[in-house]
Scaffold this motif. Structure first.
Motif, PDB file in Angstrom:
ATOM      1  N   VAL A 101     102.517  18.206  57.393  1.00 12.02           N
ATOM      2  CA  VAL A 101     102.917  19.868  57.178  1.00 12.02           C
ATOM      3  C   VAL A 101     103.984  19.896  57.531  1.00 12.02           C
ATOM      4  N   GLY A 102     104.763  19.029  58.709  1.00 11.56           N
ATOM      5  CA  GLY A 102     106.395  19.469  59.094  1.00 11.56           C
ATOM      6  C   GLY A 102     106.906  19.055  57.905  1.00 11.56           C
ATOM      7  N   SER A 103     107.412  17.500  57.957  1.00 13.66           N
ATOM      8  CA  SER A 103     108.620  17.266  56.336  1.00 13.66           C
ATOM      9  C   SER A 103     108.021  18.131  55.298  1.00 13.66           C
ATOM     10  N   GLY A 104     106.625  18.061  55.225  1.00 14.62           N
ATOM     11  CA  GLY A 104     106.373  19.077  53.521  1.00 14.62           C
ATOM     12  C   GLY A 104     106.603  20.315  53.535  1.00 14.62           C
ATOM     13  N   LEU A 105     106.847  21.236  54.272  1.00 12.47           N
ATOM     14  CA  LEU A 105     107.237  22.048  54.614  1.00 12.47           C
ATOM     15  C   LEU A 105     109.770  22.865  54.803  1.00 12.47           C
ATOM     16  N   ALA A 107     110.798  20.197  53.210  1.00 19.85           N
ATOM     17  CA  ALA A 107     110.978  19.479  51.591  1.00 19.85           C
ATOM     18  C   ALA A 107     111.009  20.829  50.314  1.00 19.85           C
ATOM     19  N   LEU A 108     110.236  22.060  51.127  1.00 20.32           N
ATOM     20  CA  LEU A 108     110.134  22.858  50.220  1.00 20.32           C
ATOM     21  C   LEU A 108     110.942  24.129  50.226  1.00 20.32           C
ATOM     22  N   GLY A 109     111.735  23.754  51.977  1.00 11.88           N
ATOM     23  CA  GLY A 109     112.873  24.341  51.971  1.00 11.88           C
ATOM     24  C   GLY A 109     112.940  25.324  53.322  1.00 11.88           C
ATOM     25  N   VAL A 110     111.699  25.336  53.983  1.00 11.89           N
ATOM     26  CA  VAL A 110     111.308  25.891  55.469  1.00 11.89           C
ATOM     27  C   VAL A 110     112.645  25.642  56.546  1.00 11.89           C
ATOM     28  N   GLN A 111     113.254  26.078  56.978  1.00 10.03           N
ATOM     29  CA  GLN A 111     113.900  25.382  57.918  1.00 10.03           C
ATOM     30  C   GLN A 111     113.561  24.637  59.016  1.00 10.03           C
ATOM     31  N   TYR A 112     113.655  23.462  59.380  1.00 13.54           N
ATOM     32  CA  TYR A 112     113.141  22.357  59.819  1.00 13.54           C
ATOM     33  C   TYR A 112     112.628  22.200  61.315  1.00 13.54           C
ATOM     34  N   HIS A 113     113.290  23.410  62.354  1.00 14.73           N
ATOM     35  CA  HIS A 113     112.381  23.492  63.326  1.00 14.73           C
ATOM     36  C   HIS A 113     111.268  24.459  63.032  1.00 14.73           C
TER      37      HIS A 113
END
Length: 142
Positions: A101-105, A107-113
Motif C-alpha cells: 500500500v505505502g510504496s505502491g501509492l 509509486a502511483l504519485g501519491v505524496q509519500y506521507h
C-alpha cells in the motif's frame, strides 16, 4: 486505560477494550516516530522511499513491541516465542501494507506521507488484532 475506557461516552465503554485504547496511544506515538524517521531518512538523508519506509518501520515496530508487551498487554509469557510471532506478523504487515500500500501509492504519485498514512490505517487494524488474539493472547485458564 481501564479508568479512561469506563468514562467513554455513548456506551462505548461496553465495546472498547482497554487494550484497544492502550494500543491506540502507544502506536500513535510509535507511528509519529515512524513518520519522523521516514522524513529524516528520505527528505534529509536522501534515501529512496522504499528504503526509508523499511528502516523507519523496523525501528518503530521494535519500539511498539516493547511498549505494548510491557505497558499495554502486560505480558509475562516468554519473550522468545512472542518475538517470533511478532516478527512473522510484521513481515506480513510490511509486505502487504508498507510495501504494497505505502510504496505502491507513492509509486502511483501519491505524496509519500499520505501513502504512509493510508498504509498506517490498514496496518493498525491488522496489528491490533494480531497482537491481541495471537501474540499477547491471554493463555491463562479460568
Amino acid at each position: 486505560m481501564e479508568t479512561v475506557v469506563r468514562r467513554l461516552p455513548f456506551g462505548l465503554a461496553r465495546v472498547v477494550p482497554p487494550s484497544l485504547l492502550g494500543f491506540a496511544v502507544i502506536n500513535g506515538f510509535t507511528f509519529a516516530v515512524d513518520l519522523l524517521l521516514l522524513t529524516l531518512l528520505h527528505s534529509v538523508v536522501g534515501l529512496p522511499v522504499p528504503v526509508s519506509f523499511t528502516i523507519a518501520y523496523v525501528l518503530a515496530f521494535g519500539l511498539s513491541f516493547v511498549l505494548n508487551r510491557a505497558m499495554n498487554f502486560r505480558s509475562h509469557a516468554p519473550v522468545g516465542p512472542q518475538a517470533v510471532l511478532y516478527g512473522v506478523a510484521i513481515l506480513v504487515n510490511y509486505l502487504a501494507f508498507i510495501l504494497g500500500v505505502g510504496s505502491g501509492l507513492a509509486a502511483l504519485g501519491v505524496q509519500y506521507h499520505l501513502s504512509r498514512l493510508a498504509a498506517g490505517m490498514c496496518e493498525a487494524v491488522y496489528m491490533y488484532c494480531v497482537m491481541r488474539w495471537v501474540i499477547f493472547r491471554d493463555t491463562r485458564t479460568p
